[in-house]
Write a protein that holds these residues in place. Structure first.
Motif, PDB file in Angstrom:
ATOM      1  N   LYS A 116     -26.599  34.205  13.790  1.00 31.17           N
ATOM      2  CA  LYS A 116     -26.018  34.077  12.661  1.00 31.17           C
ATOM      3  C   LYS A 116     -25.020  32.801  12.820  1.00 31.17           C
ATOM      4  CE  LYS A 116     -26.831  37.931  10.197  1.00 31.17           C
ATOM      5  NZ  LYS A 116     -27.483  37.940   9.006  1.00 31.17           N
ATOM      6  N   ILE A 117     -24.409  32.199  11.853  1.00 31.71           N
ATOM      7  CA  ILE A 117     -23.408  30.972  12.025  1.00 31.71           C
ATOM      8  C   ILE A 117     -22.404  31.481  12.793  1.00 31.71           C
ATOM      9  CG2 ILE A 117     -22.122  29.512  10.861  1.00 31.71           C
ATOM     10  CD1 ILE A 117     -23.899  29.468   8.224  1.00 31.71           C
ATOM     11  N   LEU A 118     -21.817  30.891  13.669  1.00 28.54           N
ATOM     12  CA  LEU A 118     -20.874  31.072  14.795  1.00 28.54           C
ATOM     13  C   LEU A 118     -19.596  30.981  14.220  1.00 28.54           C
ATOM     14  CD1 LEU A 118     -22.222  29.867  18.166  1.00 28.54           C
ATOM     15  CD2 LEU A 118     -22.520  32.007  17.255  1.00 28.54           C
ATOM     16  N   PRO A 119     -18.724  31.802  14.077  1.00 28.36           N
ATOM     17  CA  PRO A 119     -17.593  31.503  13.366  1.00 28.36           C
ATOM     18  C   PRO A 119     -16.563  30.649  14.356  1.00 28.36           C
ATOM     19  CG  PRO A 119     -17.413  33.823  14.562  1.00 28.36           C
ATOM     20  CD  PRO A 119     -18.898  33.269  14.588  1.00 28.36           C
ATOM     21  N   THR A 120     -16.044  29.821  13.810  1.00 23.89           N
ATOM     22  CA  THR A 120     -14.838  29.012  14.538  1.00 23.89           C
ATOM     23  C   THR A 120     -13.736  29.670  15.111  1.00 23.89           C
ATOM     24  OG1 THR A 120     -13.909  27.762  12.773  1.00 23.89           O
ATOM     25  CG2 THR A 120     -16.048  26.913  13.551  1.00 23.89           C
ATOM     26  N   ALA A 121     -12.839  28.714  15.952  1.00 24.58           N
ATOM     27  CA  ALA A 121     -11.545  29.387  16.358  1.00 24.58           C
ATOM     28  C   ALA A 121     -10.564  29.664  15.243  1.00 24.58           C
ATOM     29  CB  ALA A 121     -11.158  28.577  17.505  1.00 24.58           C
ATOM     30  N   ASP A 122     -10.725  28.685  14.316  1.00 27.12           N
ATOM     31  CA  ASP A 122      -9.838  28.786  13.071  1.00 27.12           C
ATOM     32  C   ASP A 122     -10.196  29.501  11.843  1.00 27.12           C
ATOM     33  OD1 ASP A 122     -11.663  26.997  12.345  1.00 27.12           O
ATOM     34  OD2 ASP A 122     -10.198  25.248  12.028  1.00 27.12           O
ATOM     35  N   SER A 123     -11.449  30.238  12.055  1.00 27.66           N
ATOM     36  CA  SER A 123     -12.146  30.971  10.845  1.00 27.66           C
ATOM     37  C   SER A 123     -11.269  32.117  10.646  1.00 27.66           C
ATOM     38  CB  SER A 123     -13.575  31.339  11.186  1.00 27.66           C
ATOM     39  OG  SER A 123     -13.574  32.283  12.412  1.00 27.66           O
TER      40      SER A 123
END
Length: 260
Positions: A116-123
């Motif tokens: 899956k698309i990796l969530p970013t730190a600011d997500s």
């Protein structure tokens, strides 16, 4: 982090029927039956070697039972692909295991596994779970191996929550924690149940924690649930077996140390 299973439905999420397990010639679990409902904290206590860790491993299908069945929403867990099962029935081990890399990379691991698309730190996903678990956002770029055990335990919990599990299994989660860290973990588990409707099944020798957070306590000895009830069974045990377990001087000494 919003769960869809919070409702007036009181049917069990997890149902254990006549579960038995044997190691060599020794019967570890003997026709064990119980159920677990959404938003409930069920705590498993008992003497060392009584089958607690064996049972937790069976619920996550890390081992297969000799006899009996485990049902998730009425479906035998052996019919589910292991990855799918472990997203729904997450597990935290006695000693938190950190994957190589940063805290953020640890939190992204389940997404990487599912491609899956990796969530970013600011997500929103990451920020919500970090806040819920009481982690400082500044830790996201830290090497996970450098964190304290208490911090690693919260990262392990956050990592599990990102799979939006319906059941969370824990095996002696406070054994390596100091009292304040153990209390914080207990408070997080209570919030998780009340706010997200997750069912928690926790094996522990920490009777102070059990008394503070349990909705239901199961006393396991000799591979069988000898006594079951609310936290009052810790003060007014009905069976000789539980009375004997609670009067163990070594156990009493450990509980006094934990309270200090």
């Amino acid at each position: 982090m919003t769960q869809e299973n919070i409702s007036g439905d009181h049917s069990p999420i997890l149902q254990v029927n006549q579960l038995s397990q044997q190691r060599a010639q020794e019967l570890i679990l003997d026709k064990l039956s119980f159920s677990l409902k959404a938003g409930e904290i069920a705590i498993l206590i008992g003497p060392s070697g009584g089958g607690q860790s064996t049972l937790v491993r069976l619920l996550n299908r890390l081992d297969e039972p000799k006899d009996g069945e485990i049902l998730l929403h009425g479906k035998d867990i052996r019919q589910l692909p292991p990855v799918e099962l472990r997203l729904k029935v997450a597990m935290m081990l006695q000693k938190p295991i950190m994957f190589s890399g940063t805290v953020l990379e640890n939190l992204q691991s389940s997404f990487r596994l599912r491609r899956k698309i990796l969530p970013t730190a600011d997500s929103e996903k990451i920020q919500q779970v970090v806040a819920f678990c009481g982690l400082d956002s500044a830790l996201l770029q830290r090497d996970a191996a450098e964190l304290s055990v208490g911090q690693q335990q919260r990262v392990s919990l956050a990592r599990a929550l990102l799979t939006t599990p319906e059941v969370l299994l824990l095996d002696e989660p406070t054994s390596a924690l100091d009292r304040p860290s153990a209390d914080r973990l207990g408070e997080l588990l209570q919030r998780l149940c009340r706010e997200q409707g997750v069912a928690v099944f926790l094996a522990t020798h920490d009777l102070r924690l059990a008394e503070r957070i349990a909705d239901r306590i199961l006393f396991l000895q000799g591979g069988q649930v000898i006594e079951e009830g609310g936290v009052e069974i810790l003060r007014r045990a009905k069976t000789r077996e539980l009375q004997g377990f609670l009067s163990d001087p070594q156990l009493t000494h450990q509980c006094q140390e934990q309270t200090q």
